[in-house]
Design a protein around this motif. Structure first.
Motif, PDB file in Angstrom:
ATOM      1  N   CYS A 296       0.945  -1.187   0.129  1.00 13.49           N
ATOM      2  CA  CYS A 296       0.111  -0.205   0.030  1.00 13.49           C
ATOM      3  C   CYS A 296       0.966   1.439  -0.023  1.00 13.49           C
ATOM      4  CB  CYS A 296      -0.967   0.030   1.170  1.00 13.49           C
ATOM      5  SG  CYS A 296      -2.073   1.373   1.235  1.00 13.49           S
TER       6      CYS A 296
ATOM      7  N   HIS B   6       0.084   3.989   1.408  1.00 11.84           N
ATOM      8  CA  HIS B   6      -0.044   4.894   2.588  1.00 11.84           C
ATOM      9  C   HIS B   6       1.174   4.442   3.539  1.00 11.84           C
ATOM     10  CE1 HIS B   6      -2.911   5.653   6.496  1.00 11.84           C
ATOM     11  NE2 HIS B   6      -1.961   6.673   6.157  1.00 11.84           N
TER      12      HIS B   6
ATOM     13  N   GLN C 219       2.685   1.130   3.665  1.00  7.68           N
ATOM     14  CA  GLN C 219       3.334  -0.062   3.307  1.00  7.68           C
ATOM     15  C   GLN C 219       2.634  -1.460   3.779  1.00  7.68           C
ATOM     16  OE1 GLN C 219       6.029   0.063   1.078  1.00  7.68           O
ATOM     17  NE2 GLN C 219       4.843   1.956   0.757  1.00  7.68           N
TER      18      GLN C 219
ATOM     19  N   HIS D 247      -5.910   0.352   6.991  1.00  7.67           N
ATOM     20  CA  HIS D 247      -6.790   1.282   7.201  1.00  7.67           C
ATOM     21  C   HIS D 247      -7.895   1.378   6.182  1.00  7.67           C
ATOM     22  CE1 HIS D 247      -2.528   2.464   8.542  1.00  7.67           C
ATOM     23  NE2 HIS D 247      -3.337   2.646   9.562  1.00  7.67           N
ATOM     24  N   GLN D 248      -8.132   0.240   5.516  1.00  6.65           N
ATOM     25  CA  GLN D 248      -9.369   0.135   4.502  1.00  6.65           C
ATOM     26  C   GLN D 248      -9.163   1.130   3.501  1.00  6.65           C
ATOM     27  OE1 GLN D 248      -9.888  -0.194   8.171  1.00  6.65           O
ATOM     28  NE2 GLN D 248      -9.157  -2.204   7.482  1.00  6.65           N
TER      29      GLN D 248
ATOM     30  N   PRO E  82      -7.244   6.526   3.569  1.00  9.82           N
ATOM     31  CA  PRO E  82      -6.180   7.315   3.618  1.00  9.82           C
ATOM     32  C   PRO E  82      -5.254   7.582   2.570  1.00  9.82           C
ATOM     33  CG  PRO E  82      -5.716   5.567   4.957  1.00  9.82           C
ATOM     34  CD  PRO E  82      -6.958   5.414   4.467  1.00  9.82           C
ATOM     35  N   VAL E  83      -5.572   6.430   1.444  1.00  3.91           N
ATOM     36  CA  VAL E  83      -4.566   6.270   0.433  1.00  3.91           C
ATOM     37  C   VAL E  83      -4.919   7.779  -0.587  1.00  3.91           C
ATOM     38  CG1 VAL E  83      -4.286   3.917   0.462  1.00  3.91           C
ATOM     39  CG2 VAL E  83      -5.924   5.008  -1.001  1.00  3.91           C
TER      40      VAL E  83
HETATM   41 FE1  FES Z   1      -3.089   0.961   3.387  1.00  7.31          FE
HETATM   42 FE2  FES Z   1      -2.934   2.563   5.447  1.00  7.31          FE
HETATM   43  S1  FES Z   1      -1.406   1.120   5.033  1.00  7.31           S
HETATM   44  S2  FES Z   1      -4.577   2.579   4.139  1.00  7.31           S
END
Ligand code: FES
Length: 102
Positions: A44, A46, A48, A66-67, A81-82
């Motif tokens: 991810c 955001h 990782q 964090h979905q 949050p991405v």
């Molecule tokens: Fe993927 Fe935060 S690590 S949304």
């Protein structure tokens, strides 16, 4: 120079699922959706999280931490949050084998 590299047989990934595939110290997420196979960066953008542990929802991957959500085909960040898109990679299937171009 890009090249097609064998990932696995098509049946190694259930439909609506994702696996992490490691190659030459790089990691990729390989998806099997109703629209076929796709590949993105494995982590991810955001914080990782490993997207292999996420949930495939149609054409979307939901991050397990964090979905946040991404479009699997385009890598586009869809839900906070991405904010940064995922890298994507071409995928093809030949003779029941999934290949990625990296
Ligand atoms: Fe993927 Fe935060 S690590 S949304």
């Amino acid at each position: 120079m890009s090249e097609w590299i064998e990932v696995c047989a098509t049946d190694c990934i259930d439909e609506e699922d994702v696996i992490r595939w490691d190659h030459d110290s790089r990691s990729f997420a390989i998806y099997h959706t109703k629209k076929g196979f796709f590949a993105t960066a494995a982590y991810c953008t955001h914080q990782q999280a490993d997207l292999e542990d996420g949930v495939v929802i149609g054409a979307v991957i939901e991050c397990p931490l964090h979905q946040g959500r991404f479009d699997i085909a385009t890598g586009k960040a869809l839900r906070a949050p991405v904010r940064i898109d995922l890298a994507t990679f071409p995928v093809k299937v030949e003779g029941g084998i999934v290949f990625i171009n990296i």
